[in-house]
Design a protein around this motif. Structure first.
Motif, PDB file in Angstrom:
ATOM      1  N   ASN A 194      10.779  17.480   7.644  1.00 19.19           N
ATOM      2  CA  ASN A 194      11.157  16.938   8.938  1.00 19.19           C
ATOM      3  C   ASN A 194      12.608  16.459   8.991  1.00 19.19           C
ATOM      4  OD1 ASN A 194       8.683  17.113  10.597  1.00 19.19           O
ATOM      5  ND2 ASN A 194       7.866  16.016   8.834  1.00 19.19           N
ATOM      6  N   ARG A 195      13.355  16.738   7.925  1.00 16.07           N
ATOM      7  CA  ARG A 195      14.801  16.446   7.833  1.00 16.07           C
ATOM      8  C   ARG A 195      15.129  14.975   8.024  1.00 16.07           C
ATOM      9  NH1 ARG A 195      16.451  21.740  11.214  1.00 16.07           N
ATOM     10  NH2 ARG A 195      16.003  23.193   9.555  1.00 16.07           N
ATOM     11  N   TYR A 196      14.323  14.124   7.411  1.00 20.30           N
ATOM     12  CA  TYR A 196      14.660  12.706   7.377  1.00 20.30           C
ATOM     13  C   TYR A 196      15.695  12.481   6.285  1.00 20.30           C
ATOM     14  CZ  TYR A 196      10.759  11.421  10.379  1.00 20.30           C
ATOM     15  OH  TYR A 196       9.908  11.285  11.433  1.00 20.30           O
ATOM     16  N   PRO A 197      16.520  11.462   6.413  1.00 18.44           N
ATOM     17  CA  PRO A 197      17.458  11.170   5.334  1.00 18.44           C
ATOM     18  C   PRO A 197      16.699  10.896   4.042  1.00 18.44           C
ATOM     19  CG  PRO A 197      17.872   9.764   7.241  1.00 18.44           C
ATOM     20  CD  PRO A 197      16.628  10.531   7.516  1.00 18.44           C
ATOM     21  N   GLU A 198      17.300  11.247   2.959  1.00 18.81           N
ATOM     22  CA  GLU A 198      16.639  11.103   1.660  1.00 18.81           C
ATOM     23  C   GLU A 198      16.418   9.632   1.324  1.00 18.81           C
ATOM     24  OE1 GLU A 198      17.623  12.219  -2.899  1.00 18.81           O
ATOM     25  OE2 GLU A 198      18.236  13.620  -1.352  1.00 18.81           O
ATOM     26  N   HIS A 199      15.184   9.328   0.928  1.00 18.05           N
ATOM     27  CA  HIS A 199      14.825   7.966   0.507  1.00 18.05           C
ATOM     28  C   HIS A 199      15.042   7.839  -0.979  1.00 18.05           C
ATOM     29  CE1 HIS A 199      12.774   7.725   4.373  1.00 18.05           C
ATOM     30  NE2 HIS A 199      12.783   6.423   4.194  1.00 18.05           N
ATOM     31  N   LYS A 200      15.572   6.724  -1.381  1.00 21.05           N
ATOM     32  CA  LYS A 200      15.752   6.470  -2.823  1.00 21.05           C
ATOM     33  C   LYS A 200      15.209   5.132  -3.166  1.00 21.05           C
ATOM     34  CE  LYS A 200      19.598   9.506  -3.429  1.00 21.05           C
ATOM     35  NZ  LYS A 200      20.868   9.722  -4.016  1.00 21.05           N
ATOM     36  N   ARG A 231       0.812  -1.217   0.000  1.00 20.54           N
ATOM     37  CA  ARG A 231       0.000   0.000   0.000  1.00 20.54           C
ATOM     38  C   ARG A 231       0.845   1.266   0.000  1.00 20.54           C
ATOM     39  NH1 ARG A 231      -2.686  -3.023   4.046  1.00 20.54           N
ATOM     40  NH2 ARG A 231      -4.578  -3.935   3.238  1.00 20.54           N
ATOM     41  N   TYR A 232       2.074   1.174   0.427  1.00 17.80           N
ATOM     42  CA  TYR A 232       2.906   2.358   0.555  1.00 17.80           C
ATOM     43  C   TYR A 232       3.324   2.854  -0.813  1.00 17.80           C
ATOM     44  CZ  TYR A 232       6.708   5.411   1.920  1.00 17.80           C
ATOM     45  OH  TYR A 232       7.523   6.489   2.078  1.00 17.80           O
ATOM     46  N   LYS A 233       3.036   4.133  -1.056  1.00 16.39           N
ATOM     47  CA  LYS A 233       3.457   4.777  -2.304  1.00 16.39           C
ATOM     48  C   LYS A 233       4.096   6.102  -1.931  1.00 16.39           C
ATOM     49  CE  LYS A 233      -0.106   2.562  -4.924  1.00 16.39           C
ATOM     50  NZ  LYS A 233      -1.451   2.599  -5.382  1.00 16.39           N
ATOM     51  N   GLU A 234       5.302   6.287  -2.373  1.00 18.13           N
ATOM     52  CA  GLU A 234       6.022   7.508  -2.035  1.00 18.13           C
ATOM     53  C   GLU A 234       5.595   8.613  -2.990  1.00 18.13           C
ATOM     54  OE1 GLU A 234      10.571   8.895  -1.125  1.00 18.13           O
ATOM     55  OE2 GLU A 234      10.052   6.786  -1.160  1.00 18.13           O
ATOM     56  N   THR A 235       4.571   9.348  -2.591  1.00 25.03           N
ATOM     57  CA  THR A 235       4.027  10.428  -3.413  1.00 25.03           C
ATOM     58  C   THR A 235       4.752  11.734  -3.080  1.00 25.03           C
ATOM     59  OG1 THR A 235       2.322  10.865  -1.774  1.00 25.03           O
ATOM     60  CG2 THR A 235       1.757   9.320  -3.539  1.00 25.03           C
ATOM     61  N   GLU A 236       4.383  12.797  -3.771  1.00 24.59           N
ATOM     62  CA  GLU A 236       5.035  14.089  -3.578  1.00 24.59           C
ATOM     63  C   GLU A 236       4.815  14.636  -2.165  1.00 24.59           C
ATOM     64  OE1 GLU A 236       7.224  15.634  -5.532  1.00 24.59           O
ATOM     65  OE2 GLU A 236       7.055  13.801  -6.730  1.00 24.59           O
ATOM     66  N   HIS A 237       3.619  14.467  -1.609  1.00 24.31           N
ATOM     67  CA  HIS A 237       3.411  15.007  -0.262  1.00 24.31           C
ATOM     68  C   HIS A 237       4.173  14.205   0.799  1.00 24.31           C
ATOM     69  CE1 HIS A 237       0.219  11.914  -0.029  1.00 24.31           C
ATOM     70  NE2 HIS A 237       0.272  12.062   1.266  1.00 24.31           N
ATOM     71  N   ILE A 238       4.416  12.946   0.559  1.00 25.65           N
ATOM     72  CA  ILE A 238       5.235  12.152   1.483  1.00 25.65           C
ATOM     73  C   ILE A 238       6.696  12.580   1.372  1.00 25.65           C
ATOM     74  CG2 ILE A 238       6.100   9.835   1.972  1.00 25.65           C
ATOM     75  CD1 ILE A 238       3.298   8.808   1.361  1.00 25.65           C
ATOM     76  N   LYS A 239       7.158  12.821   0.157  1.00 28.61           N
ATOM     77  CA  LYS A 239       8.529  13.313  -0.025  1.00 28.61           C
ATOM     78  C   LYS A 239       8.701  14.664   0.653  1.00 28.61           C
ATOM     79  CE  LYS A 239       9.276  10.922  -4.382  1.00 28.61           C
ATOM     80  NZ  LYS A 239       9.460  11.070  -5.813  1.00 28.61           N
ATOM     81  N   ALA A 240       7.681  15.537   0.563  1.00 27.38           N
ATOM     82  CA  ALA A 240       7.738  16.841   1.224  1.00 27.38           C
ATOM     83  C   ALA A 240       7.782  16.671   2.738  1.00 27.38           C
ATOM     84  CB  ALA A 240       6.540  17.683   0.817  1.00 27.38           C
ATOM     85  N   PHE A 241       7.041  15.726   3.276  1.00 24.46           N
ATOM     86  CA  PHE A 241       7.061  15.455   4.710  1.00 24.46           C
ATOM     87  C   PHE A 241       8.456  15.058   5.157  1.00 24.46           C
ATOM     88  CE2 PHE A 241       6.882  12.389   8.180  1.00 24.46           C
ATOM     89  CZ  PHE A 241       6.203  13.107   9.153  1.00 24.46           C
ATOM     90  N   TYR A 242       9.093  14.149   4.430  1.00 17.68           N
ATOM     91  CA  TYR A 242      10.455  13.726   4.771  1.00 17.68           C
ATOM     92  C   TYR A 242      11.420  14.907   4.689  1.00 17.68           C
ATOM     93  CZ  TYR A 242       9.032   8.803   4.431  1.00 17.68           C
ATOM     94  OH  TYR A 242       8.441   7.581   4.616  1.00 17.68           O
TER      95      TYR A 242
END
Length: 69
Positions: free
Chosen positions: A63-69, A49-60
């Motif tokens: 909140n200064r989470y390490p970049e997901h790739k 179910r998890y989809k890395e959409t634009e608003h999830i990328k903005a959240f990361y």
């Protein structure tokens, strides 16, 4: 007077026995082993179910989470 005392005593003993028997019966029911049933989630609940959409990328990013790739 003697009859009243004897009657009260027998009622008291009856209630003690009744209370003890009901407690023992409840403990027996609670301790009786039952067969565990396995839960089958099915195909719908197992799908990703998890989809890395634009608003999830903005959240990361906010909140200064390490970049997901």
């Amino acid at each position: 007077m003697q009859d009243e005392k004897q009657t009260a005593l027998s009622r008291r003993n009856f209630l003690r026995a009744f209370g003890g028997a009901s407690t023992a019966a409840a403990a027996t029911v609670a301790l009786t082993p039952t067969e565990a049933l396995a839960y089958d989630p099915g195909t719908e609940e197992m799908r990703a179910r998890y989809k890395e959409t634009e608003h999830i990328k903005a959240f990361y990013r906010v909140n200064r989470y390490p970049e997901h790739k």
